[in-house]
Design a protein around this motif. Structure first.
Motif, PDB file in Angstrom:
ATOM      1  N   LEU A 285       0.874  -1.172   0.000  1.00 40.43           N
ATOM      2  CA  LEU A 285       0.000   0.000   0.000  1.00 40.43           C
ATOM      3  C   LEU A 285       0.909   1.218   0.000  1.00 40.43           C
ATOM      4  O   LEU A 285       1.457   1.611   1.031  1.00 40.43           O
ATOM      5  CB  LEU A 285      -0.909   0.002   1.231  1.00 40.43           C
ATOM      6  N   GLU A 286       1.087   1.768  -1.184  1.00 44.76           N
ATOM      7  CA  GLU A 286       2.061   2.849  -1.340  1.00 44.76           C
ATOM      8  C   GLU A 286       1.528   4.169  -0.786  1.00 44.76           C
ATOM      9  O   GLU A 286       0.325   4.445  -0.812  1.00 44.76           O
ATOM     10  CB  GLU A 286       2.417   3.011  -2.817  1.00 44.76           C
ATOM     11  N   LYS A 287       2.464   4.971  -0.297  1.00 44.71           N
ATOM     12  CA  LYS A 287       2.170   6.321   0.157  1.00 44.71           C
ATOM     13  C   LYS A 287       3.086   7.295  -0.583  1.00 44.71           C
ATOM     14  O   LYS A 287       4.228   6.947  -0.916  1.00 44.71           O
ATOM     15  CB  LYS A 287       2.382   6.466   1.667  1.00 44.71           C
ATOM     16  N   PHE A 288       2.579   8.498  -0.798  1.00 48.94           N
ATOM     17  CA  PHE A 288       3.291   9.470  -1.609  1.00 48.94           C
ATOM     18  C   PHE A 288       3.357  10.829  -0.924  1.00 48.94           C
ATOM     19  O   PHE A 288       2.483  11.195  -0.130  1.00 48.94           O
ATOM     20  CB  PHE A 288       2.591   9.655  -2.969  1.00 48.94           C
ATOM     21  N   GLN A 289       4.418  11.536  -1.243  1.00 45.79           N
ATOM     22  CA  GLN A 289       4.503  12.953  -0.888  1.00 45.79           C
ATOM     23  C   GLN A 289       3.833  13.740  -2.004  1.00 45.79           C
ATOM     24  O   GLN A 289       4.096  13.543  -3.178  1.00 45.79           O
ATOM     25  CB  GLN A 289       5.973  13.358  -0.755  1.00 45.79           C
ATOM     26  N   PHE A 290       2.937  14.631  -1.633  1.00 47.68           N
ATOM     27  CA  PHE A 290       2.103  15.377  -2.566  1.00 47.68           C
ATOM     28  C   PHE A 290       2.466  16.855  -2.467  1.00 47.68           C
ATOM     29  O   PHE A 290       2.265  17.487  -1.435  1.00 47.68           O
ATOM     30  CB  PHE A 290       0.629  15.119  -2.204  1.00 47.68           C
ATOM     31  N   GLU A 291       3.004  17.392  -3.539  1.00 44.38           N
ATOM     32  CA  GLU A 291       3.443  18.794  -3.550  1.00 44.38           C
ATOM     33  C   GLU A 291       2.603  19.589  -4.538  1.00 44.38           C
ATOM     34  O   GLU A 291       2.394  19.154  -5.680  1.00 44.38           O
ATOM     35  CB  GLU A 291       4.923  18.890  -3.918  1.00 44.38           C
ATOM     36  N   ILE A 292       2.130  20.737  -4.078  1.00 49.04           N
ATOM     37  CA  ILE A 292       1.360  21.622  -4.950  1.00 49.04           C
ATOM     38  C   ILE A 292       2.327  22.610  -5.596  1.00 49.04           C
ATOM     39  O   ILE A 292       3.013  23.370  -4.918  1.00 49.04           O
ATOM     40  CB  ILE A 292       0.281  22.359  -4.148  1.00 49.04           C
ATOM     41  N   LEU A 293       2.396  22.581  -6.920  1.00 46.10           N
ATOM     42  CA  LEU A 293       3.377  23.380  -7.661  1.00 46.10           C
ATOM     43  C   LEU A 293       2.834  24.784  -7.968  1.00 46.10           C
ATOM     44  O   LEU A 293       1.643  25.031  -7.956  1.00 46.10           O
ATOM     45  CB  LEU A 293       3.735  22.671  -8.969  1.00 46.10           C
TER      46      LEU A 293
END
Length: 293
Positions: A285-293
């Protein structure tokens, strides 16, 4: 802006409703997975119509999440209007990423150290095939090599579990760094939280005794009707095969009711990663860093 406030026990019912609506149930984001560690990772929480977001001010500060039914969101501009360019959200579930992965305004980076290991329970119960030969041999060595008794975890055993936990932690402290020892004390509090609130969660567990004393135990939480999460698993390693035995016995006695067993993340620790990979995970169950550009 999101209206963050302190995350407490009183959030249990409302938060759990959001969590149950989440398309995939990560162990990280169950109420217990958050509440039990508040002494290490104090949290604030903010609710929107469909999602709830978490903000940590502890050892790993930042915004985390979300939990909730992201499949029900039709206006993503509104949902994400609470964030601004440069904001970073950590440990975002893969399903949430899929909703936004085609939008160039966002960048996702895999957080491998925080991704959760999931195993087919039927594999952990049968230990069939070449891939499980070593585990099978370790279990057999334990079963044949000791006079043992297995019991389902029940409140009558809690004092003995705490006694075991104290002995186990002291034994481990002797060979650990100061930071590693502190981490064990933090975990000890989380374990006590589980025992104190046993009846408030869908917990199950098992213990193994030799000569009348606990030498291994496990505590697990039902995430949903198909998934169980192994929250805590401890054993005295001097009993050969004890870790493999408690995993096998618990899955055989209690875990068989589920399709999948979640054993959480490895946090980038080489030893943990090796141990979790050795059980041949069926999926991550992958997790990600989410960056708003």
């Amino acid at each position: 802006m999101l209206d963050f406030r302190k995350f407490t026990w009183q959030d249990k019912d409302r938060y759990t409703q959001y969590y149950q609506q989440t398309p995939v149930h990560y162990a990280k984001y169950s109420f217990f997975g958050l509440w039990a560690w508040l002494h290490v990772y104090p949290l604030e929480i903010a609710y929107t119509d469909h999602l709830c977001w978490l903000k940590s001010s502890g050892n790993f500060p930042g915004i985390f999440g979300p939990s909730g039914n992201w499949d029900a969101i039709t206006d993503w501009e509104k949902e994400l209007s609470h964030f601004k360019t440069g904001d970073v959200i950590y440990e975002v579930p893969a399903g949430f990423k899929e909703k936004l992965s085609g939008d160039s305004r966002f960048r996702f980076t895999l957080e491998r150290d925080q991704s959760e290991y999931v195993y087919a329970v039927k594999d952990l119960v049968s230990l069939k095939g070449k891939a499980f030969a070593h585990k099978r041999n370790r279990v057999r060595a334990f079963l044949d090599g000791y006079e043992w008794d297995y019991y389902d975890m029940r409140p009558e055993f809690f004092d003995e579990v705490l006694d075991f936990q104290e002995r186990w932690r002291v034994h481990r402290d002797e060979s650990m760094t100061e930071d590693e020892a502190a981490s064990l004390y933090d975990e000890d509090i989380a374990i006590r939280n589980a025992l104190d609130k046993w009846d408030e969660f869908n917990f199950s567990g098992g213990i193994i005794k030799i000569d009348g004393k606990i030498i291994a135990y496990t505590i697990a939480e039902e995430l949903d009707d198909k998934n169980i999460d192994v929250r805590f698993e401890k054993a005295f390693g001097e009993y050969a095969g004890s870790y493999q035995a408690i995993n096998y016995m618990f899955m055989k006695q209690c875990g068989y009711k589920y399709e999948w067993a979640n054993r959480e993340e490895d946090m980038g620790e080489p030893g943990l990663r090796e141990a979790k990979m050795s059980y041949n995970p069926s999926k991550m169950l992958e997790k990600f860093q989410f960056e708003i550009l």
